[in-house]
Write a protein that holds these residues in place. Structure first.
Motif, PDB file in Angstrom:
ATOM      1  N   SER A   1      46.173 -21.172 -25.946  1.00 55.52           N
ATOM      2  CA  SER A   1      46.094 -20.301 -24.878  1.00 55.52           C
ATOM      3  C   SER A   1      44.718 -19.567 -24.522  1.00 55.52           C
ATOM      4  O   SER A   1      43.901 -19.305 -25.321  1.00 55.52           O
ATOM      5  CB  SER A   1      47.445 -18.684 -25.945  1.00 55.52           C
ATOM      6  OG  SER A   1      47.876 -19.066 -25.561  1.00 55.52           O
ATOM      7  N   VAL A   2      44.949 -18.580 -23.362  1.00 58.34           N
ATOM      8  CA  VAL A   2      43.601 -18.509 -23.629  1.00 58.34           C
ATOM      9  C   VAL A   2      43.844 -16.763 -22.162  1.00 58.34           C
ATOM     10  O   VAL A   2      44.955 -16.812 -21.506  1.00 58.34           O
ATOM     11  CB  VAL A   2      42.628 -18.767 -21.983  1.00 58.34           C
ATOM     12  CG1 VAL A   2      43.745 -19.235 -21.033  1.00 58.34           C
ATOM     13  CG2 VAL A   2      41.616 -18.335 -21.308  1.00 58.34           C
ATOM     14  N   GLN A   3      43.342 -15.434 -22.432  1.00 54.45           N
ATOM     15  CA  GLN A   3      43.434 -14.604 -21.806  1.00 54.45           C
ATOM     16  C   GLN A   3      42.946 -14.651 -20.412  1.00 54.45           C
ATOM     17  O   GLN A   3      42.133 -15.155 -19.480  1.00 54.45           O
ATOM     18  CB  GLN A   3      42.656 -13.338 -22.171  1.00 54.45           C
ATOM     19  CG  GLN A   3      42.745 -12.381 -21.547  1.00 54.45           C
ATOM     20  CD  GLN A   3      44.072 -11.786 -23.143  1.00 54.45           C
ATOM     21  OE1 GLN A   3      44.419 -12.330 -24.020  1.00 54.45           O
ATOM     22  NE2 GLN A   3      45.022 -10.319 -22.361  1.00 54.45           N
TER      23      GLN A   3
ATOM     24  N   THR B   1      47.714 -30.879 -23.587  1.00 52.27           N
ATOM     25  CA  THR B   1      47.958 -29.860 -24.488  1.00 52.27           C
ATOM     26  C   THR B   1      48.388 -28.711 -23.153  1.00 52.27           C
ATOM     27  O   THR B   1      48.751 -28.737 -21.626  1.00 52.27           O
ATOM     28  CB  THR B   1      46.085 -29.643 -24.909  1.00 52.27           C
ATOM     29  OG1 THR B   1      45.495 -30.719 -25.946  1.00 52.27           O
ATOM     30  CG2 THR B   1      45.908 -28.430 -24.865  1.00 52.27           C
ATOM     31  N   ARG B   2      49.585 -27.735 -23.582  1.00 51.35           N
ATOM     32  CA  ARG B   2      49.718 -26.663 -22.998  1.00 51.35           C
ATOM     33  C   ARG B   2      49.489 -25.991 -22.628  1.00 51.35           C
ATOM     34  O   ARG B   2      48.701 -25.119 -23.965  1.00 51.35           O
ATOM     35  CB  ARG B   2      51.858 -27.025 -23.033  1.00 51.35           C
ATOM     36  CG  ARG B   2      51.827 -25.620 -22.556  1.00 51.35           C
ATOM     37  CD  ARG B   2      53.476 -25.523 -22.923  1.00 51.35           C
ATOM     38  NE  ARG B   2      53.822 -26.656 -22.580  1.00 51.35           N
ATOM     39  CZ  ARG B   2      54.561 -26.997 -21.885  1.00 51.35           C
ATOM     40  NH1 ARG B   2      54.144 -26.532 -20.322  1.00 51.35           N
ATOM     41  NH2 ARG B   2      55.321 -28.127 -21.566  1.00 51.35           N
ATOM     42  N   LEU B   3      48.635 -25.300 -22.255  1.00 44.14           N
ATOM     43  CA  LEU B   3      47.930 -23.912 -22.060  1.00 44.14           C
ATOM     44  C   LEU B   3      48.820 -22.819 -21.431  1.00 44.14           C
ATOM     45  O   LEU B   3      49.782 -22.835 -20.147  1.00 44.14           O
ATOM     46  CB  LEU B   3      46.659 -24.629 -21.328  1.00 44.14           C
ATOM     47  CG  LEU B   3      45.322 -23.329 -20.449  1.00 44.14           C
ATOM     48  CD1 LEU B   3      44.861 -23.073 -21.834  1.00 44.14           C
ATOM     49  CD2 LEU B   3      45.157 -23.196 -19.222  1.00 44.14           C
ATOM     50  N   LYS B   4      48.446 -21.596 -22.216  1.00 40.77           N
ATOM     51  CA  LYS B   4      49.473 -21.017 -21.484  1.00 40.77           C
ATOM     52  C   LYS B   4      48.683 -19.494 -21.236  1.00 40.77           C
ATOM     53  O   LYS B   4      46.913 -19.916 -22.145  1.00 40.77           O
ATOM     54  CB  LYS B   4      50.036 -19.997 -22.924  1.00 40.77           C
ATOM     55  CG  LYS B   4      50.945 -20.755 -22.879  1.00 40.77           C
ATOM     56  CD  LYS B   4      51.661 -20.534 -23.639  1.00 40.77           C
ATOM     57  CE  LYS B   4      53.201 -20.920 -24.701  1.00 40.77           C
ATOM     58  NZ  LYS B   4      54.126 -20.474 -25.444  1.00 40.77           N
ATOM     59  N   VAL B   5      48.156 -19.019 -20.081  1.00 35.27           N
ATOM     60  CA  VAL B   5      47.163 -17.813 -20.095  1.00 35.27           C
ATOM     61  C   VAL B   5      47.679 -16.964 -19.339  1.00 35.27           C
ATOM     62  O   VAL B   5      48.416 -15.741 -19.399  1.00 35.27           O
ATOM     63  CB  VAL B   5      46.266 -17.887 -17.947  1.00 35.27           C
ATOM     64  CG1 VAL B   5      45.722 -17.047 -17.908  1.00 35.27           C
ATOM     65  CG2 VAL B   5      45.990 -19.547 -18.083  1.00 35.27           C
ATOM     66  N   LEU B   6      47.094 -16.119 -20.016  1.00 36.92           N
ATOM     67  CA  LEU B   6      47.526 -14.581 -20.964  1.00 36.92           C
ATOM     68  C   LEU B   6      46.827 -13.182 -20.087  1.00 36.92           C
ATOM     69  O   LEU B   6      46.139 -13.695 -19.506  1.00 36.92           O
ATOM     70  CB  LEU B   6      47.441 -14.513 -22.397  1.00 36.92           C
ATOM     71  CG  LEU B   6      48.009 -14.917 -23.364  1.00 36.92           C
ATOM     72  CD1 LEU B   6      47.288 -14.782 -24.512  1.00 36.92           C
ATOM     73  CD2 LEU B   6      49.396 -15.161 -23.102  1.00 36.92           C
ATOM     74  N   ALA B   7      47.963 -12.837 -19.418  1.00 34.92           N
ATOM     75  CA  ALA B   7      47.552 -11.732 -18.562  1.00 34.92           C
ATOM     76  C   ALA B   7      46.720  -9.965 -18.897  1.00 34.92           C
ATOM     77  O   ALA B   7      47.543 -10.412 -20.211  1.00 34.92           O
ATOM     78  CB  ALA B   7      48.702 -11.021 -17.169  1.00 34.92           C
TER      79      ALA B   7
END
Lengths: 117, 114
Positions: A12-14, A111-117
């Protein structure tokens, strides 16, 4: 036999931050190609970046760059200024060089990447 | 046609039935591939073809067959489908030799075997 390992099933990344996805591979070859592919929810596979093993310089494509460490057999992907549209599954892939006469590609597990708002 | 097309987009199939997944490319690429994608396992190569008239086995070839009668088409056949063949199937192509060695992928076929 060559293998590709992606040890991070999920990251996860902001939004606007930087994230690095890891990839290691095992090969006895000296000439080969490495790739990062992106698979968004649409399912379409999209090439993000490629690296030829004989090139010392790390490949870059806009916000995407790689850290290619040939001796360590490591090929990580750095995404700068992450955007919501970067959310996807990312696959690392390996292909032997042209002298091998084979055109098979070996993929990591993703790798599943999630981007956090 | 632009790039790689696959048909059908999705299919539900009874176990024991025969099924052919179609793949066509218009880029005149020499090499073509079939992968299956399963959660946690990434993309696994089923069969490949370096050039028209030749085929080879990949990592998971059992239960599948392919043919490459011409440059453009590379169908994948399941002779007698089993539930473990439920997956998303991707066809891909690449130029083969040359400095630009990326693979181009079709949109995938989601196959469910009941």
């Amino acid at each position: 036999a060559q293998t590709v390992t992606q040890s991070q099933p999920e990251m996860s990344v902001q939004e606007a931050e930087t994230v690095t996805l890891s990839c290691t591979y095992d090969t006895s070859e000296s000439d080969y190609y490495l790739f990062w592919y992106k698979q968004p929810p649409s399912r379409q596979m999209i090439l993000v970046i490629r690296q030829e093993a004989y090139k010392q310089q790390n490949a870059t494509e806009n916000r995407f760059s790689v850290n290619f460490q040939k001796a360590a057999k490591s090929f990580s992907l750095k995404i700068s200024d992450s955007q919501l549209g970067d959310a996807a599954m990312y696959f690392c892939a390996y292909r032997r060089g042209p002298a091998s006469g084979t055109y098979k590609y070996i993929f990591g597990t993703g790798t599943r990447l999630k981007v956090l708002a | 046609i632009a790039g790689i097309t696959q048909a059908p987009t999705s299919q539900i199939l009874a176990a024991g039935r025969r099924m052919t997944l179609r793949c066509t490319q218009d880029m005149r690429h020499n090499a073509m591939y079939w992968y299956r994608q399963d959660l946690g396992l990434g993309l696994r190569l089923i069969h490949y073809s370096n050039t028209a008239g030749t085929t080879g086995k990949g990592e998971v070839p059992d239960g599948y067959s392919v043919s490459r009668a011409n440059t453009d088409d590379f169908p994948l056949t399941l002779a007698s489908a089993v539930p473990s063949q439920t997956s998303v199937y991707f066809c891909a192509s690449s130029a083969g030799r040359g400095s630009y060695n990326e693979q181009f992928f079709g949109p995938g076929t989601r196959l469910t075997v009941l």
